[in-house]
Design a protein around this motif. Structure first.
Motif, PDB file in Angstrom:
ATOM      1  N   ALA A  52      -5.027   6.377  -4.438  1.00  0.00           N
ATOM      2  CA  ALA A  52      -4.059   6.759  -3.407  1.00  0.00           C
ATOM      3  C   ALA A  52      -4.747   6.830  -2.044  1.00  0.00           C
ATOM      4  CB  ALA A  52      -3.404   8.088  -3.754  1.00  0.00           C
ATOM      5  N   PHE A  53      -5.969   7.369  -2.004  1.00  0.00           N
ATOM      6  CA  PHE A  53      -6.738   7.434  -0.760  1.00  0.00           C
ATOM      7  C   PHE A  53      -7.048   6.026  -0.257  1.00  0.00           C
ATOM      8  CE2 PHE A  53     -10.844   7.403   1.428  1.00  0.00           C
ATOM      9  CZ  PHE A  53     -10.551   8.228   2.500  1.00  0.00           C
ATOM     10  N   MET A  54      -7.479   5.145  -1.165  1.00  0.00           N
ATOM     11  CA  MET A  54      -7.812   3.771  -0.786  1.00  0.00           C
ATOM     12  C   MET A  54      -6.585   3.058  -0.218  1.00  0.00           C
ATOM     13  SD  MET A  54      -7.724   0.225  -1.746  1.00  0.00           S
ATOM     14  CE  MET A  54      -6.869   0.413  -3.265  1.00  0.00           C
ATOM     15  N   HIS A  55      -5.431   3.220  -0.861  1.00  0.00           N
ATOM     16  CA  HIS A  55      -4.220   2.569  -0.368  1.00  0.00           C
ATOM     17  C   HIS A  55      -3.778   3.162   0.976  1.00  0.00           C
ATOM     18  CE1 HIS A  55      -3.188  -0.374  -3.392  1.00  0.00           C
ATOM     19  NE2 HIS A  55      -3.508   0.494  -4.342  1.00  0.00           N
ATOM     20  N   SER A  56      -3.968   4.448   1.140  1.00  0.00           N
ATOM     21  CA  SER A  56      -3.638   5.089   2.413  1.00  0.00           C
ATOM     22  C   SER A  56      -4.505   4.514   3.541  1.00  0.00           C
ATOM     23  CB  SER A  56      -3.841   6.598   2.302  1.00  0.00           C
ATOM     24  OG  SER A  56      -3.730   7.213   3.556  1.00  0.00           O
ATOM     25  N   HIS A  79       0.781  -1.242   0.000  1.00  0.00           N
ATOM     26  CA  HIS A  79       0.000   0.000   0.000  1.00  0.00           C
ATOM     27  C   HIS A  79       0.808   1.286   0.000  1.00  0.00           C
ATOM     28  CE1 HIS A  79      -3.458  -2.513   0.481  1.00  0.00           C
ATOM     29  NE2 HIS A  79      -2.978  -3.022   1.611  1.00  0.00           N
ATOM     30  N   TYR A  80       1.994   1.278   0.559  1.00  0.00           N
ATOM     31  CA  TYR A  80       2.764   2.528   0.665  1.00  0.00           C
ATOM     32  C   TYR A  80       3.203   3.000  -0.712  1.00  0.00           C
ATOM     33  CZ  TYR A  80       6.220   5.952   2.093  1.00  0.00           C
ATOM     34  OH  TYR A  80       6.918   7.119   2.260  1.00  0.00           O
ATOM     35  N   GLY A  81       2.838   4.216  -1.055  1.00  0.00           N
ATOM     36  CA  GLY A  81       3.254   4.820  -2.318  1.00  0.00           C
ATOM     37  C   GLY A  81       2.560   4.256  -3.551  1.00  0.00           C
ATOM     38  N   GLN A  82       1.528   3.448  -3.364  1.00  0.00           N
ATOM     39  CA  GLN A  82       0.811   2.879  -4.503  1.00  0.00           C
ATOM     40  C   GLN A  82      -0.151   3.916  -5.099  1.00  0.00           C
ATOM     41  OE1 GLN A  82       1.417  -0.160  -5.781  1.00  0.00           O
ATOM     42  NE2 GLN A  82       2.916  -0.571  -4.191  1.00  0.00           N
ATOM     43  N   SER A  83      -0.384   3.803  -6.369  1.00  0.00           N
ATOM     44  CA  SER A  83      -1.376   4.609  -7.102  1.00  0.00           C
ATOM     45  C   SER A  83      -1.079   6.093  -7.073  1.00  0.00           C
ATOM     46  CB  SER A  83      -2.780   4.350  -6.562  1.00  0.00           C
ATOM     47  OG  SER A  83      -3.083   2.988  -6.674  1.00  0.00           O
TER      48      SER A  83
END
Length: 161
Positions: free
Chosen positions: A98-102, A87-91
């Protein structure tokens, strides 16, 4: 809520996350392999099978209260690794992804926190920790695990020298 009921609820909820994830990987190994390949992980098929087996075995361990502390610590480390690898730095460039991965990264970190709390509490309130360490006397610090290992080393084995 009684402490033992809360610990049981915590074990059930935490086990559910890993059991359902492991079963999902088992149901779609090809999809999981593709996901791990997209992250750039080496041998993505092997990673998919290892993750599947680990999540199911460790999840069952948490659910059944068998080696709960060890499994909780291993799953906490796994959750932190998954948070940063997956998840870190994805999208970057897509605000919605980016919000979803955060959010997923923070969820994984929170799960790791719950697992560490379970590792300290153990499967049942008042039960002694491995090798006779009293759970009520243990302190959460950088010396937490070394204290457990030291108490195991001091424990008589029953064998004569």
């Amino acid at each position: 809520m009684p402490v033992n009921a809360a610990l049981l609820a915590a074990r059930l909820l935490l086990a559910f996350i890993f059991l359902s994830s492991g079963i999902s990987v088992l149901a779609d190994v090809v999809g999981a392999t593709g996901y791990f390949a997209s992250l750039g992980l080496p041998a993505p098929s092997l990673v998919a099978w290892a993750v599947c087996i680990f999540e199911i075995v460790a999840g069952l361990s948490i659910l059944l209260g068998f080696e709960t502390r060890l499994s909780a610590i291993a799953l906490a480390a796994f959750s932190i690794a998954a948070a940063f690898i997956g998840h870190y730095g994805q999208s970057v460039g897509d605000p919605m992804l980016a919000f979803m991965h955060s959010q997923a990264l923070m969820k994984d970190a929170a799960i790791a926190g719950g697992l560490l709390a379970l590792a300290v509490a153990g499967p049942v309130h008042g039960r002694s920790m491995p090798c006779g360490t009293d759970a009520r006397q243990a302190t959460i610090s950088s010396s937490f695990l070394p204290e457990i290992f030291a108490s195991c080393a001091r424990r008589p084995t029953g064998r004569s020298p």
